[in-house]
Design a protein around this motif. Structure first.
Motif, PDB file in Angstrom:
ATOM      1  N   GLN A 124       8.678  -9.408   1.673  1.00 40.67           N
ATOM      2  CA  GLN A 124       9.126  -8.783   0.462  1.00 40.67           C
ATOM      3  C   GLN A 124       7.894  -8.886  -0.496  1.00 40.67           C
ATOM      4  OE1 GLN A 124      12.580 -11.321  -0.409  1.00 40.67           O
ATOM      5  NE2 GLN A 124      13.957  -9.793   0.419  1.00 40.67           N
ATOM      6  N   TYR A 125       6.891 -10.108  -0.508  1.00 43.16           N
ATOM      7  CA  TYR A 125       5.844  -9.967  -1.369  1.00 43.16           C
ATOM      8  C   TYR A 125       4.877  -9.000  -1.044  1.00 43.16           C
ATOM      9  CZ  TYR A 125       1.622 -11.507  -3.644  1.00 43.16           C
ATOM     10  OH  TYR A 125       0.322 -11.489  -4.285  1.00 43.16           O
ATOM     11  N   GLN A 126       4.533  -8.618   0.341  1.00 42.37           N
ATOM     12  CA  GLN A 126       3.779  -7.710   0.960  1.00 42.37           C
ATOM     13  C   GLN A 126       4.050  -6.284   0.287  1.00 42.37           C
ATOM     14  OE1 GLN A 126       1.829  -7.306   4.665  1.00 42.37           O
ATOM     15  NE2 GLN A 126       2.980  -5.428   4.981  1.00 42.37           N
ATOM     16  N   ASP A 127       5.447  -5.931   0.260  1.00 44.71           N
ATOM     17  CA  ASP A 127       5.975  -4.690  -0.420  1.00 44.71           C
ATOM     18  C   ASP A 127       5.737  -4.707  -1.807  1.00 44.71           C
ATOM     19  OD1 ASP A 127       6.813  -4.144   2.024  1.00 44.71           O
ATOM     20  OD2 ASP A 127       8.748  -4.409   1.958  1.00 44.71           O
ATOM     21  N   HIS A 128       6.027  -5.859  -2.602  1.00 44.19           N
ATOM     22  CA  HIS A 128       5.774  -5.888  -3.981  1.00 44.19           C
ATOM     23  C   HIS A 128       4.560  -5.863  -4.392  1.00 44.19           C
ATOM     24  CE1 HIS A 128       5.927  -7.655  -8.004  1.00 44.19           C
ATOM     25  NE2 HIS A 128       5.099  -8.449  -7.546  1.00 44.19           N
ATOM     26  N   ILE A 129       3.477  -6.433  -4.078  1.00 43.97           N
ATOM     27  CA  ILE A 129       2.132  -6.611  -4.322  1.00 43.97           C
ATOM     28  C   ILE A 129       1.556  -5.148  -4.113  1.00 43.97           C
ATOM     29  CG2 ILE A 129       0.804  -7.295  -2.454  1.00 43.97           C
ATOM     30  CD1 ILE A 129       0.581  -8.192  -6.242  1.00 43.97           C
ATOM     31  N   LEU A 130       1.863  -4.460  -2.952  1.00 43.61           N
ATOM     32  CA  LEU A 130       1.379  -2.773  -2.675  1.00 43.61           C
ATOM     33  C   LEU A 130       1.610  -2.182  -4.086  1.00 43.61           C
ATOM     34  CD1 LEU A 130       2.267  -1.998   0.969  1.00 43.61           C
ATOM     35  CD2 LEU A 130      -0.104  -2.202  -0.555  1.00 43.61           C
ATOM     36  N   GLN A 131       2.730  -2.282  -4.618  1.00 49.34           N
ATOM     37  CA  GLN A 131       3.100  -1.497  -5.906  1.00 49.34           C
ATOM     38  C   GLN A 131       1.994  -1.794  -7.078  1.00 49.34           C
ATOM     39  OE1 GLN A 131       5.741   0.708  -5.894  1.00 49.34           O
ATOM     40  NE2 GLN A 131       6.571   0.136  -4.013  1.00 49.34           N
ATOM     41  N   GLY A 132       1.536  -3.083  -7.076  1.00 53.50           N
ATOM     42  CA  GLY A 132       0.754  -3.641  -8.139  1.00 53.50           C
ATOM     43  C   GLY A 132      -0.766  -3.106  -7.949  1.00 53.50           C
ATOM     44  N   VAL A 133      -1.262  -3.108  -6.643  1.00 58.27           N
ATOM     45  CA  VAL A 133      -2.610  -2.890  -6.467  1.00 58.27           C
ATOM     46  C   VAL A 133      -3.010  -1.281  -5.920  1.00 58.27           C
ATOM     47  CG1 VAL A 133      -3.022  -5.318  -5.904  1.00 58.27           C
ATOM     48  CG2 VAL A 133      -2.598  -3.604  -3.970  1.00 58.27           C
ATOM     49  N   SER A 134      -1.868  -0.595  -5.756  1.00 61.73           N
ATOM     50  CA  SER A 134      -2.361   0.665  -5.387  1.00 61.73           C
ATOM     51  C   SER A 134      -0.945   1.672  -5.507  1.00 61.73           C
ATOM     52  CB  SER A 134      -2.886   0.859  -3.915  1.00 61.73           C
ATOM     53  OG  SER A 134      -3.091   2.201  -3.599  1.00 61.73           O
ATOM     54  N   ARG A 135      -1.089   2.322  -6.698  1.00 56.95           N
ATOM     55  CA  ARG A 135       0.219   3.454  -6.787  1.00 56.95           C
ATOM     56  C   ARG A 135       0.050   4.286  -5.471  1.00 56.95           C
ATOM     57  NH1 ARG A 135      -0.082   4.960 -12.885  1.00 56.95           N
ATOM     58  NH2 ARG A 135      -2.201   4.576 -12.416  1.00 56.95           N
ATOM     59  N   THR A 136      -1.037   4.650  -5.235  1.00 52.29           N
ATOM     60  CA  THR A 136      -1.276   5.791  -4.142  1.00 52.29           C
ATOM     61  C   THR A 136      -0.801   5.452  -2.663  1.00 52.29           C
ATOM     62  OG1 THR A 136      -3.410   6.832  -5.243  1.00 52.29           O
ATOM     63  CG2 THR A 136      -2.888   7.375  -2.954  1.00 52.29           C
ATOM     64  N   PHE A 137      -1.321   4.291  -2.311  1.00 50.33           N
ATOM     65  CA  PHE A 137      -0.879   3.656  -1.019  1.00 50.33           C
ATOM     66  C   PHE A 137       0.649   3.176  -0.978  1.00 50.33           C
ATOM     67  CE2 PHE A 137      -4.997   3.809  -0.021  1.00 50.33           C
ATOM     68  CZ  PHE A 137      -5.352   4.081   1.213  1.00 50.33           C
ATOM     69  N   ALA A 138       1.038   2.469  -2.193  1.00 47.80           N
ATOM     70  CA  ALA A 138       2.710   2.384  -2.250  1.00 47.80           C
ATOM     71  C   ALA A 138       3.438   3.698  -2.258  1.00 47.80           C
ATOM     72  CB  ALA A 138       2.769   1.790  -3.709  1.00 47.80           C
ATOM     73  N   LEU A 139       2.852   4.531  -2.470  1.00 47.55           N
ATOM     74  CA  LEU A 139       3.486   6.125  -2.213  1.00 47.55           C
ATOM     75  C   LEU A 139       3.494   6.704  -0.810  1.00 47.55           C
ATOM     76  CD1 LEU A 139       4.772   8.172  -4.049  1.00 47.55           C
ATOM     77  CD2 LEU A 139       2.662   9.381  -4.316  1.00 47.55           C
ATOM     78  N   THR A 140       2.341   6.591  -0.234  1.00 50.04           N
ATOM     79  CA  THR A 140       2.084   7.068   1.225  1.00 50.04           C
ATOM     80  C   THR A 140       2.431   6.344   2.243  1.00 50.04           C
ATOM     81  OG1 THR A 140      -0.209   6.240   1.166  1.00 50.04           O
ATOM     82  CG2 THR A 140      -0.020   8.400   0.340  1.00 50.04           C
ATOM     83  N   ILE A 141       2.231   5.121   2.154  1.00 48.61           N
ATOM     84  CA  ILE A 141       2.813   4.023   3.232  1.00 48.61           C
ATOM     85  C   ILE A 141       4.188   4.144   3.639  1.00 48.61           C
ATOM     86  CG2 ILE A 141       3.018   1.560   3.997  1.00 48.61           C
ATOM     87  CD1 ILE A 141       0.196   1.206   2.751  1.00 48.61           C
ATOM     88  N   PRO A 142       5.143   4.091   2.716  1.00 46.25           N
ATOM     89  CA  PRO A 142       6.558   4.332   3.123  1.00 46.25           C
ATOM     90  C   PRO A 142       6.756   5.602   3.921  1.00 46.25           C
ATOM     91  CG  PRO A 142       6.311   3.708   0.884  1.00 46.25           C
ATOM     92  CD  PRO A 142       5.022   4.127   1.252  1.00 46.25           C
ATOM     93  N   GLN A 143       5.837   6.522   4.050  1.00 52.50           N
ATOM     94  CA  GLN A 143       5.989   7.803   4.650  1.00 52.50           C
ATOM     95  C   GLN A 143       5.813   7.373   6.160  1.00 52.50           C
ATOM     96  OE1 GLN A 143       7.349  10.313   2.861  1.00 52.50           O
ATOM     97  NE2 GLN A 143       6.604   8.777   1.028  1.00 52.50           N
ATOM     98  N   LEU A 144       5.084   6.569   6.614  1.00 55.49           N
ATOM     99  CA  LEU A 144       4.898   6.264   7.831  1.00 55.49           C
ATOM    100  C   LEU A 144       6.069   5.843   8.669  1.00 55.49           C
ATOM    101  CD1 LEU A 144       1.483   4.211   7.193  1.00 55.49           C
ATOM    102  CD2 LEU A 144       1.650   6.370   8.549  1.00 55.49           C
ATOM    103  N   PRO A 145       6.207   5.940  10.076  1.00 55.37           N
ATOM    104  CA  PRO A 145       7.213   5.472  10.925  1.00 55.37           C
ATOM    105  C   PRO A 145       7.466   3.818  10.660  1.00 55.37           C
ATOM    106  CG  PRO A 145       5.732   6.811  12.298  1.00 55.37           C
ATOM    107  CD  PRO A 145       5.005   6.612  10.789  1.00 55.37           C
ATOM    108  N   GLU A 146       8.297   3.373  10.813  1.00 59.29           N
ATOM    109  CA  GLU A 146       8.929   2.124  10.207  1.00 59.29           C
ATOM    110  C   GLU A 146       7.911   0.991  10.936  1.00 59.29           C
ATOM    111  OE1 GLU A 146      12.785  -0.966  10.039  1.00 59.29           O
ATOM    112  OE2 GLU A 146      13.245   1.160  10.661  1.00 59.29           O
TER     113      GLU A 146
END
Length: 352
Positions: free
Chosen positions: A11-33
């Motif tokens: 959960q921390y990993q998912d949370h901090i991604l939002q803070g350090v990169s809006r772009t990757f926080a947007l693109t990474i969820p598009q990947l296969p689980e």
């Protein structure tokens, strides 16, 4: 070695991604689980490495020592807690709060890293080791004079982004046997893909980099056009400088063409991976267009693409993610006003 990750670590990993990169926080969820967690973790490892290199409060010696130590942490040969304990108090206000938090919670990130399979871990370890050493090497030589030549710029781009492309390719190939069949071609193209994205960042960030005493432009391209990078000033309208800039825009465009070829080798059914690649390519091309239209820009904000453009890129590339001929047409139409040049052979770094 660290213990297995907890639900809180994930959960921390998912949370901090939002803070350090809006772009990757947007693109990474598009990947296969099955790829999301490992690629999200890979991004955070690279971000920690980048934070060490970027913080102006650290001396060259501290940067080198901490970079080496972090590579050992990722490999499981050093304590993540001790690394965080050493680096966190040294960080300056130049480093954003989210990155302070990321460094403080390095142990949580590393617990996730050490939960991956051997192939995944090997790819992440290799990337961080090469990136950490390369970035520390270049930090020790950074100046306002620029890099010696285009091959030196290529090498810098490899350490910062090309090696990331190789890592992602290893992860994609581990995920899919069908993708793995194209591994030799994908590996070479991945370096060019990374270089195209990094060159775009370098051109966009010319003035921000200069404020902190760095210039990653190649001297030889500008000397050939009669311009000395030591004379570079914000808002410069010197045609000799703009001619050199045009050459670099053309090289970056050709690398992004290779990035599209890379994406076309991903099976059309893997729309998530394709979207992950296409969104990055689309935003880079739009950024190059803005730089080309405003070659006398004086700060990065002037060539930052709008949220509307980002949304349009996402919608369009998502709609046609599986159709190679339409993607090729869109690339040609979007990049039609950029300077043209054949890709220099020396602009493709050797694969390590």
């Amino acid at each position: 070695m660290t213990s297995q990750p907890s639900i809180d670590d994930a959960q921390y990993q998912d949370h901090i991604l939002q803070g350090v990169s809006r772009t990757f926080a947007l693109t990474i969820p598009q990947l296969p689980e099955t790829l999301r967690r490992v690629i999200g973790n890979a991004y955070l490892l690279c971000r920690i490495t980048d934070t060490i290199e970027d913080d102006s409060a650290l001396t060259n010696e501290q940067t080198r020592e901490l970079s080496d130590m972090f590579a050992e942490v990722v490999c499981g040969n050093a304590s993540a807690e001790e690394f965080a304990h050493q680096l966190y108090p040294l960080l300056s206000a130049h480093t954003i709060p989210a990155e302070h938090d990321l460094i403080k919670n390095t142990p949580a990130v590393i617990r996730v890293t050490h939960s991956f399979n051997p192939v995944q871990r090997s790819a992440l370890e290799r990337c961080v080791r090469i990136m950490a050493k390369g970035m520390a090497d270049y930090q020790e030589t950074e100046s306002l004079e620029g890099l010696k030549d285009l091959p030196a710029m290529n090498e810098y781009c490899y350490y910062v982004a090309g090696v990331v492309g190789e890592m992602l390719t290893e992860l994609f190939c581990d995920y899919s046997e069908e993708i793995n069949r194209h591994k030799p071609a994908l590996m070479k193209l991945s370096v060019s893909f990374g270089q195209g994205l990094q060159m775009t960042n370098i051109l966009k960030d010319i003035w921000d980099d200069r404020k902190r005493g760095a210039c990653w432009l190649p001297q030889d391209i500008f000397v050939k056009n009669g311009f000395d990078l030591r004379d570079l000033q914000p808002g410069i309208s010197d045609e000799r400088f703009q001619a050199g800039l045009a050459e670099l825009l053309a090289v970056a465009k050709d690398h992004l063409q290779n990035a599209l070829t890379y994406t076309s080798l991903i099976p059309p059914k893997e729309k998530g991976i394709r979207k992950f690649c296409l969104w990055a390519i689309g935003m880079a091309i739009l950024t190059l267009n803005k730089i080309n239209q405003h070659r006398d820009f004086s700060e990065g904000a002037q060539v930052k693409i709008s949220r509307r453009s980002v949304k349009a890129t996402i919608v369009t590339t998502s709609l046609f993610a599986s159709h190679d001929w339409i993607l090729e047409l869109l690339f040609k139409l979007t990049s039609r006003n950029l300077p043209l040049a054949g890709l220099h052979n020396e602009a493709l770094p050797e694969i390590r």
